[in-house]
Motif scaffolding. Structure first.
Motif, PDB file in Angstrom:
ATOM      1  N   ARG A  33       0.813  -1.225   0.000  1.00 48.78           N
ATOM      2  CA  ARG A  33       0.000   0.000   0.000  1.00 48.78           C
ATOM      3  C   ARG A  33       0.841   1.268   0.000  1.00 48.78           C
ATOM      4  N   TYR A  34       2.055   1.238   0.568  1.00 48.52           N
ATOM      5  CA  TYR A  34       2.860   2.451   0.732  1.00 48.52           C
ATOM      6  C   TYR A  34       4.246   2.236   0.144  1.00 48.52           C
ATOM      7  N   LYS A  35       4.669   3.147  -0.738  1.00 50.64           N
ATOM      8  CA  LYS A  35       5.963   3.034  -1.400  1.00 50.64           C
ATOM      9  C   LYS A  35       7.071   3.601  -0.525  1.00 50.64           C
ATOM     10  N   SER A  36       8.236   3.000  -0.624  1.00 47.67           N
ATOM     11  CA  SER A  36       9.343   3.365   0.263  1.00 47.67           C
ATOM     12  C   SER A  36       9.880   4.760  -0.005  1.00 47.67           C
ATOM     13  N   ASP A  37       9.709   5.299  -1.228  1.00 49.55           N
ATOM     14  CA  ASP A  37      10.237   6.617  -1.566  1.00 49.55           C
ATOM     15  C   ASP A  37       9.164   7.702  -1.551  1.00 49.55           C
ATOM     16  N   GLU A  38       7.987   7.409  -0.996  1.00 50.11           N
ATOM     17  CA  GLU A  38       6.892   8.375  -0.888  1.00 50.11           C
ATOM     18  C   GLU A  38       6.584   8.631   0.585  1.00 50.11           C
ATOM     19  N   PRO A  39       5.756   9.634   0.888  1.00 52.63           N
ATOM     20  CA  PRO A  39       5.338   9.803   2.288  1.00 52.63           C
ATOM     21  C   PRO A  39       4.783   8.491   2.822  1.00 52.63           C
ATOM     22  N   ARG A  61      10.268  12.978   5.319  1.00 49.48           N
ATOM     23  CA  ARG A  61      10.420  14.216   4.547  1.00 49.48           C
ATOM     24  C   ARG A  61      10.915  13.854   3.160  1.00 49.48           C
ATOM     25  N   LEU A  62      10.375  14.542   2.159  1.00 54.75           N
ATOM     26  CA  LEU A  62      10.792  14.300   0.787  1.00 54.75           C
ATOM     27  C   LEU A  62      11.863  15.282   0.341  1.00 54.75           C
ATOM     28  N   GLU A  63      11.759  16.553   0.796  1.00 54.89           N
ATOM     29  CA  GLU A  63      12.666  17.593   0.331  1.00 54.89           C
ATOM     30  C   GLU A  63      14.115  17.311   0.751  1.00 54.89           C
ATOM     31  N   GLN A  64      14.298  16.880   1.965  1.00 58.42           N
ATOM     32  CA  GLN A  64      15.582  16.400   2.462  1.00 58.42           C
ATOM     33  C   GLN A  64      15.345  14.947   2.860  1.00 58.42           C
ATOM     34  N   PRO A  65      15.504  14.009   1.921  1.00 58.42           N
ATOM     35  CA  PRO A  65      15.036  12.634   2.125  1.00 58.42           C
ATOM     36  C   PRO A  65      15.384  12.066   3.494  1.00 58.42           C
ATOM     37  N   SER A 212       7.036  15.943   8.187  1.00 54.88           N
ATOM     38  CA  SER A 212       6.336  16.782   7.219  1.00 54.88           C
ATOM     39  C   SER A 212       5.124  16.011   6.697  1.00 54.88           C
ATOM     40  N   CYS A 213       4.176  16.746   6.092  1.00 55.09           N
ATOM     41  CA  CYS A 213       2.992  16.060   5.569  1.00 55.09           C
ATOM     42  C   CYS A 213       2.698  16.538   4.144  1.00 55.09           C
ATOM     43  N   TYR A 223       3.575  14.649  -5.109  1.00 60.54           N
ATOM     44  CA  TYR A 223       3.141  15.097  -3.785  1.00 60.54           C
ATOM     45  C   TYR A 223       3.499  16.565  -3.572  1.00 60.54           C
ATOM     46  N   ILE A 224       2.637  17.269  -2.844  1.00 53.95           N
ATOM     47  CA  ILE A 224       2.839  18.667  -2.490  1.00 53.95           C
ATOM     48  C   ILE A 224       2.958  18.761  -0.981  1.00 53.95           C
ATOM     49  N   ASN A 225       4.000  19.436  -0.512  1.00 54.23           N
ATOM     50  CA  ASN A 225       4.136  19.657   0.924  1.00 54.23           C
ATOM     51  C   ASN A 225       2.963  20.496   1.408  1.00 54.23           C
ATOM     52  N   ASN A 226       2.325  20.042   2.467  1.00 52.70           N
ATOM     53  CA  ASN A 226       1.121  20.706   2.974  1.00 52.70           C
ATOM     54  C   ASN A 226       1.330  21.052   4.448  1.00 52.70           C
ATOM     55  N   PRO A 227       2.050  22.145   4.712  1.00 45.26           N
ATOM     56  CA  PRO A 227       2.407  22.457   6.108  1.00 45.26           C
ATOM     57  C   PRO A 227       1.190  22.550   7.022  1.00 45.26           C
ATOM     58  N   ASN A 228       1.357  21.993   8.222  1.00 46.17           N
ATOM     59  CA  ASN A 228       0.302  22.056   9.236  1.00 46.17           C
ATOM     60  C   ASN A 228       0.755  23.038  10.307  1.00 46.17           C
ATOM     61  N   PRO A 229       0.154  24.236  10.365  1.00 46.30           N
ATOM     62  CA  PRO A 229       0.685  25.270  11.255  1.00 46.30           C
ATOM     63  C   PRO A 229       0.479  24.961  12.736  1.00 46.30           C
ATOM     64  N   ILE A 230       1.578  24.831  13.460  1.00 47.21           N
ATOM     65  CA  ILE A 230       1.501  24.565  14.896  1.00 47.21           C
ATOM     66  C   ILE A 230       0.935  25.777  15.630  1.00 47.21           C
ATOM     67  N   ALA A 231       0.980  26.938  14.962  1.00 48.62           N
ATOM     68  CA  ALA A 231       0.472  28.150  15.608  1.00 48.62           C
ATOM     69  C   ALA A 231      -1.041  28.104  15.818  1.00 48.62           C
ATOM     70  N   VAL A 232      -1.745  27.214  15.081  1.00 44.86           N
ATOM     71  CA  VAL A 232      -3.189  27.076  15.283  1.00 44.86           C
ATOM     72  C   VAL A 232      -3.424  26.502  16.680  1.00 44.86           C
ATOM     73  N   PRO A 233      -4.203  27.177  17.521  1.00 47.62           N
ATOM     74  CA  PRO A 233      -4.347  26.711  18.907  1.00 47.62           C
ATOM     75  C   PRO A 233      -5.138  25.413  19.008  1.00 47.62           C
TER      76      PRO A 233
END
Length: 446
Positions: A33-39, A61-65, A212-213, A223-233
């Protein structure tokens, strides 16, 4: 089936209660179900608090494997609702709150339509309050906006999942306690249970080991990096971060009566009974009344940006299965299939199409659900796929019999509806976890 290999990265050597074949099946499911080089993600399976299996797979992380490690941290999204529910139930046990209390007792300037809504309605998503979305809105803004909208249905007559209900519940707990919901969760649950890798962050807190997500691009080829802001309370509906091991410890603490009484937990894990006497699919902060291969479960998932998590507990067997992913896909289906393997009752591995290409092609097109939302079924290389929005993984229709199918990577099964002339008019869908619940019908429009 592949053989289990002790050298597989991240697999616990302590998995003595799983047979070699079970471990082989688990590894095969994950690798398929999940590839080794993907999220990827992490999996933990535990029984009575003892970890039987743990593994990290894919990339953190994909950007810095960066390969995924078993103890990495994820946003758990709506799994936060379990923590909020337990904080509320602690106040119930202390006599500071009743599930029968009207929320108008705690919410200023309640609309007339809210006068009959109770704490129990919030806990069970049966209030009828229309959801309000937008992380850019404060809790008070969301509540004020919800007040201006008509109820979607009379309280107690239906269950419809809406974050606003747990936003309201968290707001009420803050009012009773005089402290934020994040502080409530820390003091009442995280600290007493010693959850060292569970965070209720604020103000861009740095979380060690946070992955990262990602979401898929439009054609699902990247895939597109989709940052999840920790600043959201943190709210009553979401905002916590954790890992699969800490959530295993959370369930162990719950079931051993360390945060609420066992009888209180049993009530939370029972389906809410609607006004017409029928059982819903939701308890107090958990999906309730479902089954995996005949075994009762309590379960809840979470979606937050590109994070997708699911925690499942087999109530009689005391087995926990946690699947946390850093891609927006189907964690719940994987959790339930892993639970079935752990029970020694795996679901069928491969299903061969039992229909001709012409019969399958007739099912392609546009459908609408009961709310009018469009659902598209696309034919690709002789296979029919359902392609949902939001970057989710497309699912193949696996026709195991004439007009009967499973959706790959999900636990949805269904049947094709045809008229007297054999023309496809609709599909009927059923969640395998809830066989007693009514089927959903999607009507073909094109």
């Amino acid at each position: 089936m592949i053989l289990a290999l002790a050298a597989i990265a991240g697999v616990s050597a302590a998995a003595q209660d799983l047979t070699p074949q079970m471990r082989a099946n688990i590894n095969q499911l994950i690798d398929k179900r999940y590839k080794s080089d993907e999220p990827g993600g992490t999996v933990v399976i535990a029984r009575n608090g003892k970890i039987l299996y743990q593994r990290g797979f894919g990339m953190a992380r994909l950007e810095q494997p960066t390969p995924m490690q078993p103890d990495m941290i994820f946003s758990i999204g709506s799994q936060t609702k379990q923590f909020t529910a337990v904080c509320a139930l602690q106040l119930v046990e202390q006599g500071k709150l009743r599930v029968a209390d009207k929320i108008s007792r705690y919410i200023d300037k309640c609309p007339t339509s809210w006068q009959d809504i109770t704490i129990e309605n919030l806990l069970t998503h049966s209030s009828g309050i229309s959801d309000v979305r937008g992380n850019n809105l404060s809790i008070t803004d969301r509540i004020d906006t919800a007040k201006t909208r008509p109820l979607a249905y009379k309280p107690g007559t239906k269950v419809f999942y809406a974050n606003i209900e747990f936003d309201l519940l968290g707001f009420i707990l803050e009012k009773i306690s005089g402290e934020s919901i994040a502080v409530n969760i820390k003091k009442r649950i995280i600290e007493p249970l010693g959850l060292k890798n569970t965070y209720a962050p604020d103000h861009n807190m740095q979380i060690p080991g946070l992955v990262s997500c990602y979401i898929r691009g439009r054609d699902s080829s990247f895939y597109i990096n989709n940052p999840n802001p920790i600043a959201v309370p943190v709210t009553g509906a979401g905002g916590l971060y954790s890992n699969t091991q800490d959530i295993a410890a959370w369930y162990e603490g719950l079931t051993n009566g360390k945060v609420i009484k066992k009888e209180t937990l049993a009530k939370a894990w029972q389906p809410f009974i609607l006004a017409d006497g029928k059982a819903s699919k939701y308890g107090y902060g958990w999906d309730a009344g479902g089954m995996v291969q005949g075994s009762p479960i309590a379960e809840h998932g979470g979606l937050s940006g590109g994070f997708c998590t699911d925690a499942l507990y087999l109530i009689k067997e005391h087995i926990y299965v946690g699947v946390f992913l850093n891609q927006r896909t189907y964690a719940d289906a994987t959790a339930q299939e892993l639970a079935a393997i752990t029970l020694g009752k795996p679901y069928p591995d491969e299903i061969v199409n039992a229909m001709t290409i012409g019969e399958i092609q007739a099912c392609a097109g546009v459908y609408k659900d009961s709310g009018g939302a469009e659902k598209r079924f696309n034919l690709v290389n002789g296979q029919l796929y359902y392609v949902p929005g939001g970057g989710a993984l497309r699912s193949r229709f696996a026709f195991y019999d004439k007009d009967k199918f499973y959706l790959d990577n999900t636990l949805v099964e269904g049947e094709v509806v045809r008229d007297a002339q054999g023309k496809v008019t609709a599909v009927k869908l059923q969640d395998k976890r809830f066989p007693a619940q009514p089927q959903l019908t999607w009507t073909k429009t094109i």
